[in-house]
Design a protein around this motif. Structure first.
Motif, PDB file in Angstrom:
ATOM      1  N   LYS A  78      76.244 -31.412  89.686  1.00 52.98           N
ATOM      2  CA  LYS A  78      76.953 -32.695  89.678  1.00 52.98           C
ATOM      3  C   LYS A  78      77.528 -33.058  91.049  1.00 52.98           C
ATOM      4  N   LEU A  79      77.438 -32.149  92.007  1.00 53.22           N
ATOM      5  CA  LEU A  79      78.054 -32.386  93.309  1.00 53.22           C
ATOM      6  C   LEU A  79      77.389 -33.573  94.013  1.00 53.22           C
ATOM      7  N   GLN A  80      78.224 -34.478  94.547  1.00 53.81           N
ATOM      8  CA  GLN A  80      77.717 -35.720  95.138  1.00 53.81           C
ATOM      9  C   GLN A  80      78.161 -35.854  96.585  1.00 53.81           C
ATOM     10  N   ALA A  81      77.269 -36.434  97.381  1.00 55.26           N
ATOM     11  CA  ALA A  81      77.595 -36.698  98.781  1.00 55.26           C
ATOM     12  C   ALA A  81      78.629 -37.814  98.868  1.00 55.26           C
ATOM     13  N   GLY A  82      79.351 -37.848  99.986  1.00 55.36           N
ATOM     14  CA  GLY A  82      80.352 -38.881 100.195  1.00 55.36           C
ATOM     15  C   GLY A  82      81.547 -38.348 100.949  1.00 55.36           C
ATOM     16  N   GLU A  83      82.502 -39.219 101.164  1.00 55.28           N
ATOM     17  CA  GLU A  83      83.740 -38.855 101.851  1.00 55.28           C
ATOM     18  C   GLU A  83      84.835 -38.639 100.811  1.00 55.28           C
ATOM     19  N   TYR A  84      85.456 -37.452 100.858  1.00 57.95           N
ATOM     20  CA  TYR A  84      86.464 -37.099  99.860  1.00 57.95           C
ATOM     21  C   TYR A  84      87.765 -36.708 100.543  1.00 57.95           C
ATOM     22  N   LEU A  85      88.861 -36.981  99.856  1.00 57.68           N
ATOM     23  CA  LEU A  85      90.174 -36.597 100.354  1.00 57.68           C
ATOM     24  C   LEU A  85      90.649 -35.370  99.588  1.00 57.68           C
ATOM     25  N   PHE A  86      91.011 -34.315 100.326  1.00 56.61           N
ATOM     26  CA  PHE A  86      91.484 -33.070  99.723  1.00 56.61           C
ATOM     27  C   PHE A  86      92.942 -32.844 100.122  1.00 56.61           C
ATOM     28  N   LYS A  87      93.760 -32.557  99.140  1.00 56.34           N
ATOM     29  CA  LYS A  87      95.167 -32.294  99.387  1.00 56.34           C
ATOM     30  C   LYS A  87      95.366 -30.898  99.954  1.00 56.34           C
ATOM     31  N   ALA A  88      96.465 -30.685 100.620  1.00 54.90           N
ATOM     32  CA  ALA A  88      96.786 -29.367 101.166  1.00 54.90           C
ATOM     33  C   ALA A  88      96.832 -28.326 100.052  1.00 54.90           C
ATOM     34  N   ARG A  89      96.307 -27.141 100.349  1.00 52.90           N
ATOM     35  CA  ARG A  89      96.302 -25.996  99.428  1.00 52.90           C
ATOM     36  C   ARG A  89      95.471 -26.263  98.192  1.00 52.90           C
ATOM     37  N   SER A  91      92.705 -25.979  95.497  1.00 53.49           N
ATOM     38  CA  SER A  91      91.981 -24.789  95.022  1.00 53.49           C
ATOM     39  C   SER A  91      90.487 -25.071  94.971  1.00 53.49           C
ATOM     40  N   PRO A  92      89.638 -24.026  94.993  1.00 54.10           N
ATOM     41  CA  PRO A  92      88.190 -24.223  94.874  1.00 54.10           C
ATOM     42  C   PRO A  92      87.803 -24.973  93.598  1.00 54.10           C
ATOM     43  N   GLN A  93      88.495 -24.688  92.515  1.00 55.52           N
ATOM     44  CA  GLN A  93      88.179 -25.387  91.265  1.00 55.52           C
ATOM     45  C   GLN A  93      88.484 -26.882  91.377  1.00 55.52           C
ATOM     46  N   GLU A  94      89.596 -27.216  92.032  1.00 59.51           N
ATOM     47  CA  GLU A  94      89.929 -28.627  92.241  1.00 59.51           C
ATOM     48  C   GLU A  94      88.928 -29.292  93.175  1.00 59.51           C
ATOM     49  N   ILE A  95      88.460 -28.549  94.172  1.00 58.69           N
ATOM     50  CA  ILE A  95      87.448 -29.082  95.085  1.00 58.69           C
ATOM     51  C   ILE A  95      86.178 -29.421  94.324  1.00 58.69           C
ATOM     52  N   LEU A  96      85.768 -28.516  93.440  1.00 55.72           N
ATOM     53  CA  LEU A  96      84.581 -28.764  92.621  1.00 55.72           C
ATOM     54  C   LEU A  96      84.762 -30.021  91.775  1.00 55.72           C
TER      55      LEU A  96
END
Length: 410
Positions: A78-89, A91-96
């Motif tokens: 399901k992983l899609q290309a694009g620009e994403y905003l990630f918050k500090a700290r 987690s890998p699960q949240e990144i997924l």
């Protein structure tokens, strides 16, 4: 043998279970990212490439754990290309979850009201986050100024198409609510008048009143005599002269110069916003026929010539006082230097009760008080090309009313 196999299976299951527990625990633990960050996932990136990118950019520590978590959770496809905003700290699960959701970062482009189509196209071309070319400049008045949100890499033409769709929808709704006595016969004429209102004032509270003045003039068969129409007749889609209007340009015949032509010009002189179009159909019900700059970025209105002349006198006093204090004309003055003594050929509005026939079958044009044909009262507001020009400011927030810069009074 069966007993051994069973024991081996139990051990294997225990190892797998322990591994899953470790991966699950690590995937839910806060990551190493120290502060919020936007990251672009390139197109056609596989799970391995994404995991390695995230490690290089400091979002995760263990690429293998990330890949296993993606496979176990079913997110890997399901992983899609694009620009994403990630918050500090994060987690890998949240990144997924973020990358598989497709909720990319949205940027915005603000198109101020009153820009011409050519100016809008140039602004879109200057935006590095948009892609693709624009092959044709839209017709004047056919696109709606607003703030538009888009993901990185969005098409410039797609933005223009959205602006055109929005304009058609908004115009249709406004046109349906027009009053029966409005002297505007087509939606296109509404856009034309709204574009003049838009260019005449940058103050939201003045739009209905300015529209009312022009409606009154149309009803009385008076020329609109709007300075921005002079500018558009001279430069077209370029929008601004880059300097004040010169006196000899006031009577220069162009199809758009409403000092010369009766009624509305043949087309819009800019792309008006929704508020300007609303102002035309909901114009102030007054008897006002005149307005002149008041020295604060707005205008003062009048019903009669006498009132207007007094307003003109006050504006002249403001200009004179500023010039005496600085030794030079104010930066926002219409003429860079005081015009020489003698007749001038410009008038913002009829300035005498003694009309003179225009010679083209239209309504008579009144003259400045005590003047002759070709003279005018030096009183009108042309902000084109001066620091008061709202189009020189490219940072308008369309969520709040536009305001012209305040002029300090002496």
């Amino acid at each position: 043998m069966l007993s051994g196999l069973f024991t081996l299976a139990l051990v294997g299951a225990g190892v797998v279970g322990a591994g899953i527990a470790i991966v699950s625990n690590q995937s839910k633990s806060p990551g190493p990212l120290a502060s919020d960050r936007a990251l672009i996932i390139p197109k056609e990136s596989g799970l391995t490439e994404i995991a390695e990118l995230l490690q290089r950019e400091g979002l995760i520590e263990h690429p293998l754990t990330f890949r296993i978590a993606a496979i176990i959770g079913g997110d890997w496809h399901k992983l899609q290309a694009g620009e994403y905003l990630f918050k500090a700290r994060v987690s890998p699960q949240e990144i997924l979850g973020i990358i598989s959701s497709g909720k990319v970062v949205e940027h915005s482009v603000t198109i101020p009201e009153g820009l011409t189509s050519e100016q809008i196209v140039e602004r879109l071309r200057e935006n590095d986050l948009l892609t693709g070319d624009i092959t044709q400049i839209p017709k004047e008045g056919s696109i709606l100024p607003d703030t538009y949100r888009f993901p990185r890499g969005f098409s410039r033409q797609a933005i223009l198409d959205r602006m055109a769709r929005d304009q058609r929808v908004i115009l249709s709704r406004i046109w349906e609510r027009r009053p029966a006595d409005l002297p505007i016969k087509t939606p296109q004429d509404l856009v034309i008048l709204a574009s003049i209102v838009e260019k005449e004032t940058g103050r939201a509270d003045e739009r209905p009143r300015v529209a009312g003045v022009f409606i009154n003039r149309l009803n009385q068969k008076m020329r609109l005599q709007s300075d921005p129409t002079i500018v558009y007749g001279l430069v077209g889609g370029k929008g601004t002269l880059g300097r004040p209007i010169q006196r000899n340009e006031i009577t220069q015949a162009t199809p758009y110069n409403t000092y010369v032509i009766p009624g509305l010009p043949p087309g819009p002189i800019a792309n008006p916003g929704r508020a300007a179009m609303e102002a035309v159909v909901n114009h102030s019900r007054t008897k006002e026929l005149f307005f002149v700059a008041d020295g604060t970025g707005g205008h003062v209105f009048a019903e009669t010539l006498d009132q207007h002349n007094r307003n003109v006198g006050r504006w002249r006093q403001i200009e004179t006082t500023r010039q005496q204090q600085t030794g030079k004309p104010p930066a926002d003055s219409v003429d860079k230097v005081e015009p020489p003594a003698g007749p001038d050929n410009r008038t913002e509005a009829p300035a005498s009760a003694q009309p003179v026939a225009a010679g083209d079958g239209s309504a008579p044009v009144a003259l400045p008080a005590g003047g002759v044909a070709g003279t005018r009262a030096r009183a009108f507001d042309a902000s084109e090309g001066t620091p008061r020009d709202p189009l020189l400011n490219k940072t308008f927030d369309l969520n709040s009313p536009k305001q012209l810069p305040q002029l300090k009074m002496p």
